[in-house]
Every structure is written in structure tokens, then in C-alpha cells.
Design an enzyme around this catalytic site. Structure first.
Site, PDB file in Angstrom:
ATOM      1  CB  CYS A  76      -0.944  -0.012   1.194  1.00 20.68           C
ATOM      2  SG  CYS A  76      -0.143  -0.310   2.788  1.00 20.68           S
ATOM      3  CG  HIS A 122      -3.955   0.514   4.804  1.00 26.38           C
ATOM      4  ND1 HIS A 122      -3.503  -0.318   3.801  1.00 26.38           N
ATOM      5  CD2 HIS A 122      -4.945   1.275   4.252  1.00 26.38           C
ATOM      6  CE1 HIS A 122      -4.187  -0.086   2.691  1.00 26.38           C
ATOM      7  NE2 HIS A 122      -5.062   0.884   2.941  1.00 26.38           N
TER       8      HIS A 122
END
Length: 806
Positions: free
Chosen positions: A98, A348
Site C-alpha cells: 500500500c 496501512h
């Protein structure tokens, strides 16, 4: 419906009062539960496994009534993978990539970088034949093709795995995002610097590279020593600060060099106190601020994340921080990179990016892209994450034109210009790249059409299956007086489960040793009408059809016998033991029974009945009609000539009066006579037990061997006495010669093995229990070449511990 155990008990209740020879077809149907009422829909939570007539709860619920077509397939609508009009394209997260996706989206929205990258000379792409797939090789080729797809692909998101693979990144491990940004831009700069176009050579420097100097001033002579340096981002300490201005001010603040840290001044030719500070001299078009959220914790020895709230403006004036320049240097916020999570080693990454065409803000979260309402940056939702109570500090109020975040780790600002021409916001994909994008879009459309066809086929197949189930399910229940068959319950469930492939019907696993339906397997099959069975077997095929004639009388009869005998055992035991006490009449012929068998016959009978009951239960490991080797051995009751029964537990009735040859044992003290009435009672429980009447003679072979044994025993005793008298010193281990004390008038000593001496002594002590020793066995003392293994010296040292002197 009654529970399974109750159905089982009811199926065999009649066996307590019905003799095996009196069993009728009605009793057999009771054992197979033919007459158990069928269940009605809605009365069973799940299918009654003990009832062969229960046909509800096997998966029919999903087929009866109206059905949504979407239930006929597991294929999502391919159009859900299609990019909507006026939206951006996402990037697939490959596991822990990510952080890569966030930087790629930020760089893609840097129009100058994208335009310059499209100018990169790519002879492989320009000359590519569209009959084959395009495979980029260099990092620039990968990025160029990726940007073209992000701009004009028909897909909602694309897969960056080839670029990630070319960069050598581990998709399963999250890397340091800031370090990745530096290394990637450095690699891109090195590649583009080799291009012929000067604008392309310097695009990374123009976009991201600024310059500052470390300036050291001697406190004594005032001499300045500048050390120029380039930067691609400014790394700002956020600990103890509330806003971006404080962070930049600390970055540029003056530092005192004193004590051990004094500066060596070349003018003074000595170490002097000094001051050092950073002077910003030039700034790039795109200014990146790396907020140092991940810092080293000395106590734990690991990195930790700082959850400090930092305020930053939408418009930033960097003029006050530049040295000696009065020009306006205003920047506008264009991207904010966010790290969700409390750990520096996980979490994340997402990116908020402002569209240069419309000035709208978008949130890029891998495949998912969300447009912010209005034209304002909205970071509030990014703070609503599960964090420790310690980190949940109250969010400060932000002034108008400012934003604050405790998860932002990189801020991207673009330099403002007085006028932005429309041509500067339009970036066209070059024709050679557009051709590759068109090729990929064609593949995507073909895939969409293929998926749509598969969905249609699944729907058509599901509709056909729906009609088949509605037709056949109504035919499954049997009616009284009509023929029926049995089919596997699991097969019916798979037939009603459209997600599994349907195989042919196989009843072979339910057969007993007589080739019919085993009573124990009635809970794993269902009784259906012959009409429905004919249709199912004609459509799907199968083996071992089980109709009305498949109910096994032999298995039911055997089970009935076992049940009755188990119930009758205690009563018969008392009767037998009373009859045994009565002496035989003079004219009555008796039967021989082993005394051990008579003492333990009740337990043996119980064990035998349990074994018989087990044999009547289904066992897939046995071939039809075949008995296990252990059961055969028990039934035989005969042991081999060389088998020693001493101390062995008796397992079969009356085997204790068997000799090794299968005849009547010669030991009369181990057996006794019982009446025919007693024997007949016992034979009901042990039908395969060896039978010997009073007139049967004992085994003649055993009689002969006994006579021969007595004769051999007498000979052995005589031989032992003679050898003991001749070799008394050897037997008693007295007056034996040794190597250390050589016997006088003896020239030669002989060596024999200890093993021989030990075996010889055993025979002398118990001549009746063994055979005389016939061989000295000196071969044990020889080497492979036939010579003696020991020397005189080695024997003196005790090496020959297994020898004796004679």
C-alpha cells in the site's frame, strides 16, 4: 421426529421376544425402519439421519419457490471491474504494497513529471507488435506504461506487480515508506539523466530537488564555512511541535558547537566555539515534507510511531525561510500521505491527492478511490481508527485554511504560479503508449464478455437445474404399497448443492457381506420411489442399485440372535452352574469341558457376543463375505505345534483342553465331564467351540511324545550325572587354572567360550528341561581368517573376558 438413538432402539425392540427362526418380513422392515413416518417440511431443523424416509433439510430449500438469478453463479458482474466515467484508476495491493501505491498515485498526479516521463524514449514500446503482450524491462518503461494505464485504462484498478517485481520489493513485508521514496526518485533521476532531451534529464531535479547549505561560523574570527547540499524532501522533527511552521523553524535553527563538539577553524588554526545553521538557498517546484513519525526508542531498542497532532496550512509561504531572496515563494497543498495504525512496523498507507484539473480532493486507498464532497480536504475520518488509550489525545481545533492530523507522514506542496494555462493541465498519452493501453483495454473487454457469457451459462444451467429439482423432488417420497429404492444421503445433498460436481450414484459402500443393504447403513441412505430412482440413475448413472429385495434377512437374523443371547446370558449362567453341580447318571454320556473355560464362560460368552455384534456392524475394510484373520483364528481354536501356550490368556471357549495337534489334551486334571444339557446350553453361545464326548480318546501323538519324553529325560539325567562326575571342578568352578598362576607340570592350556560353559552347567542342573550340549563352539573365538583373536598379553590384560581355561 424422535432422536436417532430412539429410532435405533425402536427398530430392534421386537428382537427381545422373537426367536431368530420366527423372523418375518415385517420384522425385517422394522429393522430397516421402512414404516417410520416421513417428516414434513418445517418440522425438522435439520434432516433426520436415523429416518430413511425423511427428505427435508437436505438442501431442497434453496430450490423451492422463486429464485434470484444471481444465486445460480458465483461470478461477479464484470462491469463492477469497469472504470466509471470521470474517475481515477486504483492500484491492487499485492499484500503489503500500500505504501508503494500511495507514492505512485502522488507521482502520477504530478503533471510535469507525468508529461516528462511520456517523453522518455522507449524504442521497445514504440516498435511493439500488438499480437503479443508488452513486457517493460527498465524502471522507466514500467512507470511510463503504468502511468498510461492509470490515465486511459478501462479497468477500475490495475495490477502493479511487474513494477514491484522489477524494483525487487518483498510484497509480504512492509518497507520503510520514506526510504522507498528517496531510493525510487534517485533511481529515476539516474535513468532520466542519460536521456538526450535536457528537459527530461533534469525533470527530477526541477520537480523535487532543492538546495541548502550547512553554514558554520567561528565565534572568534567570524569566518563562515558553507557546505552546500541537495535535498529531495525536508525531514522535519515533529516531537514537541504543534504546526508545520514550528517544525521548519527548528530544522533551520542555529546550533551551538561548544565543548567536545567545538569546530576546527582554519583561520584560527585551532578548535573554537562556533554556531551552525541550515540556510535554504533554492526550493523545487514540488516541496515534500517528511514528518518524522517513526523514531528510534532507546528504551525498547525499536522504532515507535509518534501520534503527535501537526497543523499544516493549505497555502504555505516559504519566502521567510529562504536566504537573501525577496521573491514570492508560495506553495499550495497538493497531497497528504497518511499512515493508519499505532505501530511503526505495520499499518496501512493511503493518500489524499488534489486533482490538478478540477482542484477536487480524492482519497486513494489501493483499489478504492473516493471523491471528497465539495473541494476541501477531509482528514477527520482518517483519525477514527482503533488506537491505544494513551494515543487517543484530543484533536486540536484548526484555524480556517489549516488542517491537522496525527497520522500524516508526508506533505506535498506545489509551487503556485500567477497563471496556469489549460495546456499545462492536459497531459496527452503518446500514440505508442496509447496503442498499448488500447491493447490492454481490448483484453479487458474480451474478459468482460467471457465473464458475461459464463454468467449467462451459469444462469441457464441453474434454471434447468431448478426445473429438474422441482420435478424430481416431488417424485422422491414413496407411497405405501409402491416399489422403492435406496440412494446415498450425501449424493442427494450434492445433487441439491449446485456448487459441487455431481458424480454417479454409488451404493457399494453400504453393502453387507451378503451383497445387500447393511442394517447399520440405513441412516446414511434415503428411501425414494422407484420412479424417481429410475430418472436419477438414467441421468447420472450409478452402481449397486438397492431395491426392496436388498433388505438382508441374514444380517437381521444374526443381530436378533445376539440381542436375545445377551439378554438371556445371566439367567443361563445361573442355570448352567447349578446343573454342573449335579453328577452324571451312570447311563448318561457326558462332554469334556476345560475347567478354565467353565470358570470363565460367562465373560467369554459376553466377549463373543460383543464380537458377533461387531461383526454384524458394517465394516468397509472387509471384502464381502470375508472374515478377518483374527476372527478366523478364534473360530479355529487350533494352535501351531511350535506355539507356546504357557501363560497365554484363553480367548476361545474350550480351547484349554486342546493339544498342540488339535486333539483332546492328555491332562485329565485340566478337564471335567458335564451333561449334554449343560453342553447344549453352552453351544448356543459358542457354536464353534471344539467338542469332545466322553468316548473321545486323548491325542495319540501327545501320548507317544509323552512316552518318548520320559525315556529321553531318563537318558539325559544319566548323561548329566556322568559328565558332572567327570568334570566336577569345572561344574563347581573350583581349582581352575589361570594365566597368572600357571599349573605345575602343565605345558598346554585350552581355551573354551564362557557361553559353552554356561549352557553346559544349565544342562547338568536341569537335564529334564533341555538337551545335552553337543558342541564346544570355539568358532566364537576365531577371527575372520580362522586364527585365534587374542594374544597371551591381551588375555593377561583382560581383553578375553568371554573365555575360560581348561
Amino acid at each position: 421426529m424422535a432422536p436417532r438413538l430412539q429410532l435405533e432402539k425402536a427398530a430392534w425392540k421386537w428382537a427381545e421376544t422373537v426367536k431368530p427362526e420366527d423372523i418375518t418380513h415385517e420384522h425385517i422392515e422394522l429393522a430397516y425402519r421402512i414404516a417410520v413416518p416421513a417428516c414434513k417440511r418445517g418440522t425438522c431443523r435439520r434432516n433426520c439421519k436415523g429416518n430413511p424416509n425423511c427428505l427435508v433439510g437436505i438442501g431442497e430449500q434453496s430450490w423451492l419457490g422463486e429464485i434470484d438469478e444471481n444465486a445460480f453463479h458465483s461470478i461477479d458482474d464484470p462491469n463492477s471491474e469497469r472504470r466509471d466515467k470521470n474517475t481515477f484508476v486504483g492500484l491492487t495491493n499485492l499484500g503489503a504494497t500500500c505504501y508503494v501505491n500511495t507514492f505512485l498515485q502522488v507521482w502520477f498526479h504530478n503533471l510535469e513529471l507525468r508529461r516528462a516521463l511520456y517523453l522518455f524514449q522507449n524504442s521497445r514500446a514504440e516498435g511493439h507488435n500488438t499480437d503479443s503482450d508488452y513486457e517493460p524491462r527498465t524502471i522507466c518503461e514500467h512507470l511510463q506504461y503504468l502511468f498510461a494505464l492509470l490515465q486511459n485504462s478501462n479497468r477500475r484498478y490495475i495490477d502493479p506487480s511487474e513494477l514491484v517485481k522489477a524494483l525487487g520489493l518483498d510484497t509480504g513485508q512492509q518497507q520503510d515508506a520514506q526510504e522507498f521514496s528517496k531510493l525510487f526518485l534517485s533511481l529515476l533521476e539516474d535513468t532520466l539523466s542519460k536521456q538526450k532531451d535536457p528537459n527530461l534529464q533534469n525533470v527530477i531535479q526541477q520537480q523535487f530537488c532543492g538546495q541548502f547549505s550547512y553554514v558554520t561560523v567561528c565565534n572568534k574570527c567570524g569566518r563562515e564555512s558553507p557546505l552546500p547540499s541537495r535535498f529531495y524532501e525536508l525531514e522535519l522533527n515533529i516531537q514537541g511541535h504543534k504546526n508545520l511552521t514550528e517544525c521548519v523553524t527548528e530544522f533551520l535553527k542555529e546550533e551551538k558547537l561548544e565543548g567536545d563538539n567545538r569546530y576546527y577553524c582554519e583561520s584560527c588554526q585551532s578548535k573554537q566555539n562556533a554556531t551552525r545553521r541550515i540556510k535554504l538557498q533554492s526550493l523545487p517546484r514540488t516541496l515534500n515534507f517528511q514528518l518524522m513519525r517513526f523514531v528510534f526508542d532507546r528504551q525498547s531498542g525499536h522504532k515507535k510511531k509518534l501520534n503527535t497532532f501537526i497543523s499544516f496550512p493549505e497555502v504555505l509561504d516559504m519566502g521567510p525561510f529562504l536566504e537573501g531572496k525577496e521573491e514570492v515563494c508560495t506553495y499550495e497543498l497538493s497531497a497528504v500521505l497518511i499512515h493508519r495504525g499505532v505501530s511503526a512496523y505495520s499499518g496501512h498507507y493511503i493518500a489524499h491527492v488534489r486533482d490538478a484539473h478540477t482542484n477536487d480532493w480524492y482519497k486513494f486507498n489501493d483499489e478504492e478511490i473516493e471523491k471528497m464532497e465539495g473541494k476541501k480536504l477531509q482528514l477527520g475520518i482518517e483519525e477514527d481508527i482503533a488506537e491505544t488509550a494513551k494515543s487517543q489525545t484530543r484533536k486540536p481545533k484548526c484555524s480556517k485554511g489549516y488542517h491537522c492530523s496525527r497520522n500524516a507522514y508526508m506533505l506535498v506542496y506545489k509551487r503556485q504560479t500567477e497563471e496556469i494555462e489549460q495546456t499545462e493541465t492536459n497531459v496527452e498519452v503518446p500514440a505508442f503508449l496509447q496503442k498499448l493501453v488500447d491493447q490492454d483495454n481490448k483484453k479487458f473487454e474480451e474478459w468482460c464478455n467471457e465473464m458475461a457469457d459464463m454468467r449467462k451459462q451459469s444462469v441457464d444451467k441453474g434454471k434447468a437445474k431448478h426445473e429438474e429439482v422441482k420435478e424430481l423432488y416431488e417424485l422422491l417420497p414413496t407411497e405405501d404399497g409402491l416399489s422403492y429404492e435406496f440412494v446415498p444421503l450425501e449424493w442427494l445433498k450434492k445433487w441439491l448443492d449446485d456448487s459441487t460436481s455431481i458424480k454417479e450414484i454409488d451404493n457399494s459402500q453400504f453393502l453387507c457381506s451378503h451383497g445387500k443393504l447393511h442394517p447399520d447403513k440405513i441412516g446414511e441412505v434415503k428411501r425414494i420411489s422407484s420412479k424417481a430412482a429410475d430418472l436419477l440413475f438414467s441421468r447420472y448413472g450409478g452402481v449397486s442399485r438397492l431395491g426392496q429385495s436388498s433388505l438382508c434377512r441374514d444380517c437381521v437374523t444374526q443381530r436378533c440372535r445376539v440381542i436375545r443371547l445377551k439378554n438371556q446370558l445371566n439367567e443361563d449362567y445361573r442355570e448352567v452352574m447349578n446343573l454342573v453341580k449335579t453328577s452324571l447318571k451312570s447311563d448318561e454320556s457326558g462332554f469334556w469341558i476345560g475347567k478354565a473355560s467353565l470358570r470363565s464362560w460367562r465373560q467369554l460368552a459376553l466377549d463373543q457376543l460383543e464380537e458377533d455384534e461387531e461383526e454384524t456392524k458394517h465394516n468397509n475394510s472387509k471384502v464381502n463375505g470375508e472374515k478377518s484373520s483374527s476372527a478366523g483364528a478364534k473360530a479355529d481354536g487350533v494352535k501351531g505345534d511350535n506355539e507356546d501356550r504357557d501363560g497365554e490368556e484363553m480367548k476361545n471357549f474350550n480351547e484349554d483342553i486342546l493339544c498342540y495337534h488339535g486333539g483332546l489334551n492328555i491332562l485329565e486334571n485340566d478337564r471335567r465331564l458335564v451333561s449334554a444339557e449343560v453342553w447344549n446350553k453352552l453351544r448356543m453361545y459358542f457354536p464353534k467351540a471344539p467338542e469332545f464326548t466322553q468316548n473321545n480318546e486323548a491325542c495319540q501323538q501327545c501320548m507317544r511324545l509323552e512316552r518318548e519324553g520320559k525315556e529321553n529325560e531318563a537318558l539325559n539325567r544319566m548323561m548329566a550325572n556322568e559328565q558332572k562326575s567327570s568334570l566336577l571342578n569345572l561344574f563347581q568352578e573350583k581349582n581352575r587354572p589361570t594365566l597368572q598362576k600357571w599349573p605345575q607340570e602343565t605345558e598346554v592350556l585350552y581355551v573354551v567360550p564362557h557361553y559353552f560353559v554356561d549352557e553346559w552347567r544349565k544342562f547338568i542342573r536341569r537335564p529334564a528341561k533341555g538337551n545335552p550340549v553337543s558342541n564346544v563352539g570355539n568358532s566364537l573365538l576365531l577371527c575372520p581368517h580362522g586364527g585365534f583373536m587374542f594374544t597371551y598379553d591381551s588375555m593377561l590384560q583382560g581383553d578375553a573376558q568371554h573365555t575360560s581355561l581348561a
